[in-house]
Design a protein around this motif. Structure first.
Motif, mmCIF file in Angstrom:
data_model
loop_
_atom_site.group_PDB
_atom_site.id
_atom_site.type_symbol
_atom_site.label_atom_id
_atom_site.label_comp_id
_atom_site.label_asym_id
_atom_site.label_seq_id
_atom_site.Cartn_x
_atom_site.Cartn_y
_atom_site.Cartn_z
ATOM 1 N N HIS A 65 0.793 -1.226 0.000
ATOM 2 C CA HIS A 65 0.000 0.000 0.000
ATOM 3 C C HIS A 65 0.821 1.270 0.000
ATOM 4 N N ILE A 66 2.051 1.179 0.519
ATOM 5 C CA ILE A 66 2.885 2.376 0.569
ATOM 6 C C ILE A 66 3.315 2.795 -0.840
ATOM 7 N N THR A 67 3.269 1.846 -1.782
ATOM 8 C CA THR A 67 3.720 2.167 -3.141
ATOM 9 C C THR A 67 2.579 2.666 -4.036
ATOM 10 N N LEU A 68 1.337 2.574 -3.563
ATOM 11 C CA LEU A 68 0.203 2.786 -4.469
ATOM 12 C C LEU A 68 0.090 4.215 -5.009
ATOM 13 N N VAL A 69 0.118 5.205 -4.099
ATOM 14 C CA VAL A 69 -0.042 6.580 -4.568
ATOM 15 C C VAL A 69 1.106 6.992 -5.501
ATOM 16 N N PRO A 70 2.372 6.796 -5.074
ATOM 17 C CA PRO A 70 3.467 7.175 -5.982
ATOM 18 C C PRO A 70 3.417 6.440 -7.319
ATOM 19 N N ASN A 71 3.149 5.126 -7.279
ATOM 20 C CA ASN A 71 3.104 4.392 -8.545
ATOM 21 C C ASN A 71 1.942 4.854 -9.419
ATOM 22 N N TYR A 72 0.837 5.182 -8.781
ATOM 23 C CA TYR A 72 -0.294 5.718 -9.545
ATOM 24 C C TYR A 72 0.105 7.037 -10.209
ATOM 25 N N LEU A 73 0.790 7.900 -9.435
ATOM 26 C CA LEU A 73 1.210 9.187 -9.997
ATOM 27 C C LEU A 73 2.216 8.993 -11.127
ATOM 28 N N MET B 128 2.398 6.378 -13.168
ATOM 29 C CA MET B 128 1.662 5.891 -14.336
ATOM 30 C C MET B 128 0.844 7.021 -14.970
ATOM 31 N N PRO C 240 5.061 -2.681 -12.843
ATOM 32 C CA PRO C 240 5.506 -2.659 -11.443
ATOM 33 C C PRO C 240 5.823 -4.034 -10.868
ATOM 34 N N VAL D 9 13.602 -2.467 -11.645
ATOM 35 C CA VAL D 9 12.163 -2.522 -11.373
ATOM 36 C C VAL D 9 11.894 -2.243 -9.891
ATOM 37 N N PHE E 29 9.713 0.942 -8.645
ATOM 38 C CA PHE E 29 8.353 0.675 -8.183
ATOM 39 C C PHE E 29 8.250 0.305 -6.698
ATOM 40 N N PRO F 53 8.906 4.794 -4.594
ATOM 41 C CA PRO F 53 7.618 5.061 -3.938
ATOM 42 C C PRO F 53 7.728 5.241 -2.419
ATOM 43 N N TYR G 80 9.062 8.645 -1.973
ATOM 44 C CA TYR G 80 8.100 9.642 -2.410
ATOM 45 C C TYR G 80 6.901 9.704 -1.462
ATOM 46 N N SER G 81 6.519 8.559 -0.900
ATOM 47 C CA SER G 81 5.420 8.558 0.069
ATOM 48 C C SER G 81 5.804 9.366 1.307
ATOM 49 N N LEU H 105 5.523 12.964 0.269
ATOM 50 C CA LEU H 105 4.123 13.408 0.187
ATOM 51 C C LEU H 105 3.498 13.567 1.577
ATOM 52 N N PHE I 290 -7.484 4.548 4.026
ATOM 53 C CA PHE I 290 -6.444 5.066 3.129
ATOM 54 C C PHE I 290 -6.972 5.187 1.705
ATOM 55 N N PHE J 152 -7.891 7.853 -3.111
ATOM 56 C CA PHE J 152 -8.456 7.692 -4.448
ATOM 57 C C PHE J 152 -9.905 8.142 -4.576
ATOM 58 N N TYR K 34 -3.594 13.216 -1.230
ATOM 59 C CA TYR K 34 -2.415 12.346 -1.235
ATOM 60 C C TYR K 34 -1.533 12.527 -0.009
ATOM 61 N N VAL L 197 -0.384 5.475 5.270
ATOM 62 C CA VAL L 197 0.382 4.270 4.922
ATOM 63 C C VAL L 197 1.773 4.266 5.542
#
Lengths: 289, 290
Positions: free
Chosen positions: A131-139, A141, A156, B17, B21, B25, B28-29, B32, B246, B251, B256, B263
């Motif tokens: 879940h920690i990767t979801l927002v950044p990976n969404y951004l 993409m 991913p 990869v 990924f 993230p 970056y999380s 954010l 979350f 979403f 964000y 998270v």
């Protein structure tokens, strides 16, 4: 040797394999297994009924009615969902196996400066919740305009810390000697890996590949986020949407919903039947990591 | 030179990869979570720990944590106890046992959404098999998924049903690793089955038990798919587990910054649990790096 040891030894020569459990254990387990299987069996049963039969006290089961399956597949783009899921799961399974096999080979069998640090970096990803990767990976993409593409669904997951770790442990158990002859022939790493190490590791590779395929078939939150067109939805998202729409619309055609659910359960069940042995060995090894 | 280049090229795809990924993230999380992100104006304002402070004071977040904790407590002990019981029954390598294990293991590898849909039907108030059975036995039907008092437990029950097989397989591996001579000796000494279980099985199974405890707590804390399909977090947010909280922030409300704070908090908490597993609980980390 104590007296007990001697007695044990004596007993064991009489009965070769001491039994760990008494035979009635299996007998107790049978009704439990039947009870446990009821939800799945009942889903199949309901999927073969008419909707009108649902309300009736004596449903008219025979002859089974496959209309629900035809309705689910004709009124909803399940063929497309299946196609998408197979493309995505297939690409991820093959791709992540290749990247993991190559990395695991180096981590297990090649001397390279910094190797252990890189290996730890790969293993550490096992502790990271998705879940920690979801927002950044969404951004990421969305930034590259890749929402609603196979790229977003596949990229991913083209590497797997778990697969690399598992395969490395396995590759380490192969004796060095097997490489010697090939090395004398002048084979490089590439040929060593694909002509000797990989063929010798087929069961381990199969275990991981099955494991990855099944977990990707099950993948939910990521495809939910990066797709919003029927063209790109996977089976999981497609079924969840069909279910939500039926509930919102107050239609609740349960036999048709069950038919859709059953079709989605079929591929993992088939894979499971053919690969249970590999799968269990993979999971048990994961459990002992 | 070539000695390094070729191996480096071998690990490059995997590491690239993971770097793009997973590692990026995480970084970056964190970034954010320290910003107020407004998607419409494209503005990002540094706010320090404000998101975390807001979260700590947010009743909705407190409720989510409490709901998730209830979910974990309702499912994990039951899961482990049932799995251990089944593992005891099916530990012997007999063909019949292998088939039976398959029955219990199948839901674990099946499609989660399909399972959620099937169980939603079983829990259906008017026509579901569960209420029909209760009615036939003379009990009063429940509104399972549409009642704020029962919905969370209904989802927890499905989670137990789905995950049980995994725990069972791990327990069986643990049980099979215990030397049969120990039981043989105890039997000769006239120890009862219960006594054998307490003095041999449980102590030797402790590492397996602790491993499963940590793993199942970690994955129960992250439950989402079952909730999202069966209840959408309702009724009245009674199943609004942390990941659903979350998901709504990130979403639905596109907040964000706050979502990342959630998270990150979850990540640190689960990391703590993992460290607890490897450290305090005494499981040796042996990746044998030589």
């Amino acid at each position: 040797m104590t007296l007990i040891d001697l007695r044990v030894a004596a007993r064991q020569t009489v009965r070769e394999r001491p039994r760990l459990s008494i035979p009635w254990a299996t007998v107790v387990a049978i009704p439990l297994a039947v009870l446990f299987a009821v939800p799945m069996l009942y889903a199949v049963y309901v999927s073969l009924l008419d909707q009108s039969d649902l309300m009736s006290a004596t449903p008219d089961f025979w002859p089974p009615n496959i209309d629900n399956y035809l309705t689910a597949w004709s009124e909803h783009p399940f063929a497309r969902y299946f196609f998408n899921s197979i493309i995505v799961c297939g690409a991820i399974t093959i791709g992540s196996m290749i990247t993991s096999i190559m990395a695991a080979y180096v981590f297990a069998r090649v001397d390279m400066p910094g190797r252990n640090i890189l290996f730890m970096a790969v293993v550490a990803t096992l502790m990271v919740p998705t879940h920690i990767t979801l927002v950044p990976n969404y951004l990421t993409m969305a930034g590259f305009g890749l929402r609603n593409t196979y790229w977003a669904l596949i990229l991913p997951f083209l590497a797997s810390g778990f697969a690399a770790f598992f395969l490395r442990q396995h590759f380490k158990t192969i004796p060095k000697e097997v490489e010697e002859a090939a090395k004398l022939d002048g084979a490089g790493h590439w040929r060593l890996l694909w002509t000797i190490i990989v063929p010798m590791s087929r069961p381990a590779i199969a275990a991981i590949a099955v494991f990855i395929f099944l977990s990707e078939w099950n993948s939910y939150i990521w495809p939910l986020i990066v797709t919003d067109t029927d063209d790109m939805r996977t089976v999981e998202i497609g079924l969840a949407r069909l279910f939500a729409e039926e509930q919102e619309g107050g239609i609740n055609n349960w036999p048709m919903i069950m038919a859709a659910a059953v079709t989605i359960l079929i591929p993992p069940t088939i894979v499971f039947f053919f690969a249970e042995r590999y799968l269990v060995s993979g999971i048990t090894m994961g459990g002992n990591r | 030179m070539k000695r390094v280049v070729v191996p480096a090229l071998f690990v490059l795809p995997c590491l690239t990869v993971l770097a793009i990924f997973i590692y990026w993230p995480i970084f970056y999380s964190f970034y954010l979570s320290l910003h107020d992100v407004n998607l419409l104006s494209g503005r990002q304002r540094f706010v320090g720990a404000e998101n975390f402070v807001d979260l700590a004071l947010d009743d909705g977040f407190h409720r989510s944590v409490a709901i998730t904790a209830t979910f974990v407590i309702a499912s994990v002990p039951l899961r482990l106890a049932l799995a251990l019981f089944l593992a005891q029954l099916l530990v012997a390598e007999r063909p019949a046992n292998r088939v039976l294990r398959g029955v219990f293991f199948l839901p674990y590898v099946s499609s989660t959404v399909a399972i959620a849909v099937v169980w939603s039907w079983l829990f259906n108030t008017d026509l579901g098999l569960i209420n029909l059975t209760i009615g036939a036995l003379g009990g009063s039907p429940q509104n399972w998924l549409y009642d704020a008092d029962t919905a969370l437990y209904a989802v927890a029950a499905v989670n137990v049903w789905k995950q049980l097989g995994y725990d069972m397989v791990i327990f069986i591996a643990g049980l099979q690793a215990i030397s049969p001579t120990l039981y043989e000796a105890a039997r000769i000494d006239g120890a009862s089955r219960l006594h054998q279980f307490r003095t041999i099985t449980l102590p030797l199974l402790t590492p397996t038990l602790l491993f499963l405890l940590v793993i199942s707590v970690i994955d129960s804390f992250q439950v989402f798919t079952l909730v999202n399909v069966m209840t959408h977090g309702g009724p009245a947010l009674s199943t609004d587990v942390i990941v659903n909280f979350f998901y709504r922030l990130a979403f639905v409300r596109l907040d964000y910054g706050s979502a990342s704070a959630v998270v990150i908090a979850l990540f640190l908490f689960l990391l703590g649990l993992t460290i607890l597993q490897f450290g305090v609980l005494g499981r040796k980390v042996s990746y044998d790096l030589d």
